[in-house]
Design an enzyme around this catalytic site. Structure first.
Site, PDB file in Angstrom:
ATOM      1  N   ASP A   9      -3.761   4.388  -4.094  1.00 27.70           N
ATOM      2  CA  ASP A   9      -2.439   3.771  -4.149  1.00 27.70           C
ATOM      3  C   ASP A   9      -1.468   4.915  -4.466  1.00 27.70           C
ATOM      4  O   ASP A   9      -1.598   5.569  -5.508  1.00 27.70           O
ATOM      5  CB  ASP A   9      -2.451   2.729  -5.278  1.00 27.70           C
ATOM      6  CG  ASP A   9      -1.099   2.079  -5.501  1.00 27.70           C
ATOM      7  OD1 ASP A   9      -0.072   2.593  -4.996  1.00 27.70           O
ATOM      8  OD2 ASP A   9      -1.067   1.045  -6.196  1.00 27.70           O
ATOM      9  N   ILE A  10      -0.515   5.151  -3.604  1.00 28.57           N
ATOM     10  CA  ILE A  10       0.365   6.319  -3.750  1.00 28.57           C
ATOM     11  C   ILE A  10       1.226   6.237  -5.020  1.00 28.57           C
ATOM     12  O   ILE A  10       1.666   7.269  -5.532  1.00 28.57           O
ATOM     13  CB  ILE A  10       1.236   6.499  -2.482  1.00 28.57           C
ATOM     14  CG1 ILE A  10       1.702   7.962  -2.356  1.00 28.57           C
ATOM     15  CG2 ILE A  10       2.412   5.532  -2.443  1.00 28.57           C
ATOM     16  CD1 ILE A  10       2.222   8.336  -0.987  1.00 28.57           C
ATOM     17  N   GLY A  31       4.932  -3.700   1.854  1.00 28.16           N
ATOM     18  CA  GLY A  31       4.059  -2.543   2.039  1.00 28.16           C
ATOM     19  C   GLY A  31       4.238  -1.497   0.947  1.00 28.16           C
ATOM     20  O   GLY A  31       4.476  -1.828  -0.225  1.00 28.16           O
ATOM     21  N   VAL A  32       4.139  -0.252   1.335  1.00 26.58           N
ATOM     22  CA  VAL A  32       4.218   0.842   0.350  1.00 26.58           C
ATOM     23  C   VAL A  32       5.618   0.896  -0.274  1.00 26.58           C
ATOM     24  O   VAL A  32       5.769   1.213  -1.459  1.00 26.58           O
ATOM     25  CB  VAL A  32       3.775   2.187   0.999  1.00 26.58           C
ATOM     26  CG1 VAL A  32       4.733   2.690   2.038  1.00 26.58           C
ATOM     27  CG2 VAL A  32       3.541   3.237  -0.070  1.00 26.58           C
ATOM     28  N   ASP A  33       6.621   0.572   0.492  1.00 24.99           N
ATOM     29  CA  ASP A  33       8.006   0.528  -0.001  1.00 24.99           C
ATOM     30  C   ASP A  33       8.129  -0.463  -1.167  1.00 24.99           C
ATOM     31  O   ASP A  33       8.699  -0.140  -2.225  1.00 24.99           O
ATOM     32  CB  ASP A  33       8.900   0.101   1.177  1.00 24.99           C
ATOM     33  CG  ASP A  33      10.382   0.335   0.926  1.00 24.99           C
ATOM     34  OD1 ASP A  33      10.726   1.009  -0.045  1.00 24.99           O
ATOM     35  OD2 ASP A  33      11.189  -0.165   1.746  1.00 24.99           O
ATOM     36  N   SER A 120       4.636   4.406   9.121  1.00 28.01           N
ATOM     37  CA  SER A 120       4.757   3.562  10.335  1.00 28.01           C
ATOM     38  C   SER A 120       3.483   2.842  10.773  1.00 28.01           C
ATOM     39  O   SER A 120       3.505   2.106  11.746  1.00 28.01           O
ATOM     40  CB  SER A 120       5.287   4.355  11.545  1.00 28.01           C
ATOM     41  OG  SER A 120       6.681   4.534  11.466  1.00 28.01           O
ATOM     42  N   THR A 121       2.356   3.076  10.058  1.00 24.35           N
ATOM     43  CA  THR A 121       1.102   2.482  10.560  1.00 24.35           C
ATOM     44  C   THR A 121       0.806   1.088  10.005  1.00 24.35           C
ATOM     45  O   THR A 121      -0.244   0.525  10.268  1.00 24.35           O
ATOM     46  CB  THR A 121      -0.117   3.393  10.270  1.00 24.35           C
ATOM     47  OG1 THR A 121      -0.337   3.424   8.852  1.00 24.35           O
ATOM     48  CG2 THR A 121       0.087   4.792  10.797  1.00 24.35           C
ATOM     49  N   GLY A 122       1.743   0.546   9.226  1.00 24.02           N
ATOM     50  CA  GLY A 122       1.571  -0.810   8.700  1.00 24.02           C
ATOM     51  C   GLY A 122       2.427  -1.777   9.496  1.00 24.02           C
ATOM     52  O   GLY A 122       2.171  -2.039  10.675  1.00 24.02           O
TER      53      GLY A 122
HETATM   54  N1  AR6 Z   1      -0.091   3.272  -1.363  1.00 28.27           N
HETATM   55  C1  AR6 Z   1      -0.341   3.976  -0.254  1.00 28.27           C
HETATM   56  N2  AR6 Z   1      -0.265   3.458   0.980  1.00 28.27           N
HETATM   57  C2  AR6 Z   1       0.082   2.156   1.085  1.00 28.27           C
HETATM   58  C3  AR6 Z   1       0.373   1.339  -0.040  1.00 28.27           C
HETATM   59  C4  AR6 Z   1       0.272   1.953  -1.313  1.00 28.27           C
HETATM   60  N3  AR6 Z   1       0.521   1.286  -2.443  1.00 28.27           N
HETATM   61  N4  AR6 Z   1       0.683   0.096   0.419  1.00 28.27           N
HETATM   62  C5  AR6 Z   1       0.575   0.127   1.766  1.00 28.27           C
HETATM   63  N5  AR6 Z   1       0.203   1.364   2.171  1.00 28.27           N
HETATM   64  P1  AR6 Z   1       3.901  -0.004   5.554  1.00 28.27           P
HETATM   65  P2  AR6 Z   1       5.570   1.023   7.782  1.00 28.27           P
HETATM   66  C6  AR6 Z   1      -0.039   1.889   3.532  1.00 28.27           C
HETATM   67  O1  AR6 Z   1       3.815  -1.338   6.193  1.00 28.27           O
HETATM   68  O2  AR6 Z   1       4.526   0.662   8.765  1.00 28.27           O
HETATM   69  C7  AR6 Z   1       8.371  -2.036   4.632  1.00 28.27           C
HETATM   70  O3  AR6 Z   1       8.741  -3.370   4.509  1.00 28.27           O
HETATM   71  C8  AR6 Z   1      -0.378   0.895   4.606  1.00 28.27           C
HETATM   72  O4  AR6 Z   1      -1.771   0.587   4.560  1.00 28.27           O
HETATM   73  O5  AR6 Z   1       4.106   0.093   4.116  1.00 28.27           O
HETATM   74  O6  AR6 Z   1       6.174   2.392   7.863  1.00 28.27           O
HETATM   75  C9  AR6 Z   1       9.562  -1.100   4.740  1.00 28.27           C
HETATM   76  O7  AR6 Z   1      10.664  -1.561   3.970  1.00 28.27           O
HETATM   77  C10 AR6 Z   1      -0.025   1.701   5.844  1.00 28.27           C
HETATM   78  O8  AR6 Z   1      -1.103   2.557   6.224  1.00 28.27           O
HETATM   79  O9  AR6 Z   1       5.085   0.896   6.244  1.00 28.27           O
HETATM   80  C11 AR6 Z   1       9.851  -1.134   6.209  1.00 28.27           C
HETATM   81  O10 AR6 Z   1      10.642  -2.250   6.555  1.00 28.27           O
HETATM   82  C12 AR6 Z   1       1.121   2.591   5.395  1.00 28.27           C
HETATM   83  O11 AR6 Z   1       1.174   2.488   3.967  1.00 28.27           O
HETATM   84  C13 AR6 Z   1       8.488  -1.244   6.836  1.00 28.27           C
HETATM   85  O12 AR6 Z   1       7.666  -1.877   5.864  1.00 28.27           O
HETATM   86  C14 AR6 Z   1       2.472   2.197   5.963  1.00 28.27           C
HETATM   87  O13 AR6 Z   1       2.574   0.782   5.977  1.00 28.27           O
HETATM   88  C15 AR6 Z   1       7.899   0.101   7.157  1.00 28.27           C
HETATM   89  O14 AR6 Z   1       6.703  -0.065   7.872  1.00 28.27           O
END
Ligand code: AR6
Length: 170
Positions: A9-10, A31-33, A120-122
């Site tokens: 978890d970042i 997601g991570v945000d 971008s991979t989520g």
């Molecule tokens: N630590 C590390 N990686 C994570 C965590 C964490 N705690 N949680 C998720 N990931 P995403 P995007 C991974 O969807 O595709 C948001 O709503 C996850 O498994 O977080 O760039 C923003 O506000 C995946 O591999 O980001 C934007 O609207 C990676 O983080 C949108 O999502 C990215 O997944 C951005 O979408």
């Protein structure tokens, strides 16, 4: 510059800066945000709002920097990845820009160690293998790499973790 991959978890890692996969509003999301804003606290949101008031939305591929609030890192670099949608070379370039602009932002702030999520991979649905290749290639060919000590790819899901391990061996 050392390149590493970990599955974690970042929000829990101790580096100078973690990168956030944000959206253009900079106001948080899921997601991570969501995890970064939740654990980092209100200071991050306040700093994002100040940036928004000063320069407007963050364009896709660009990066801004804030405090990391309550997180163990010192800074959060927020970058906005492309939505895959139909894909295409333009999307690949925008993802490249996320990594480049984040590393440039790190150097400007004398950051030595940085952790990237798989941008971008989520929710944005960029294909994982292509995204990993772009991330690794961009970091490996970064011209100012000597100014960074360590770049860590922080994978959340096992699929990304396995992909990065495979690609980093090549
Ligand atoms: N630590 C590390 N990686 C994570 C965590 C964490 N705690 N949680 C998720 N990931 P995403 P995007 C991974 O969807 O595709 C948001 O709503 C996850 O498994 O977080 O760039 C923003 O506000 C995946 O591999 O980001 C934007 O609207 C990676 O983080 C949108 O999502 C990215 O997944 C951005 O979408």
């Amino acid at each position: 510059m050392i390149l590493k991959v970990i599955q974690a978890d970042i929000t829990a890692i101790e580096v100078d800066a973690i990168v956030n996969a944000a959206n253009s509003s900079l106001l948080g999301g899921s997601g991570v945000d969501g995890a970064i804003h939740r654990k980092g606290g209100i200071q991050i949101l306040e700093a994002c709002k100040a940036i928004l008031a000063k320069q407007g939305k963050c364009k896709v591929g660009e990066a801004v920097i804030t405090t990391a609030g309550n997180l163990p890192s010192k800074y959060v670099i927020h970058t906005v990845g492309p939505v895959w949608n139909q894909g295409g070379i333009e999307k690949e370039q925008l993802l490249t820009n996320c990594y480049l602009n984040s590393m440039n932002m790190a150097i400007e702030n004398e950051i030595k160690t940085i952790g990237f999520p798989n941008i971008s991979t989520g929710i944005y649905k960029f294909p994982k293998e292509l995204a990993a290749k772009i991330a690794i290639e961009t970091v490996r060919s970064f011209v100012d790499s000597s100014k960074l000590q360590e770049v860590m790819f922080v994978c959340f899901d096992l699929e990304n973790f396995e992909l990065y391990k495979k690609l980093l061996k090549q």
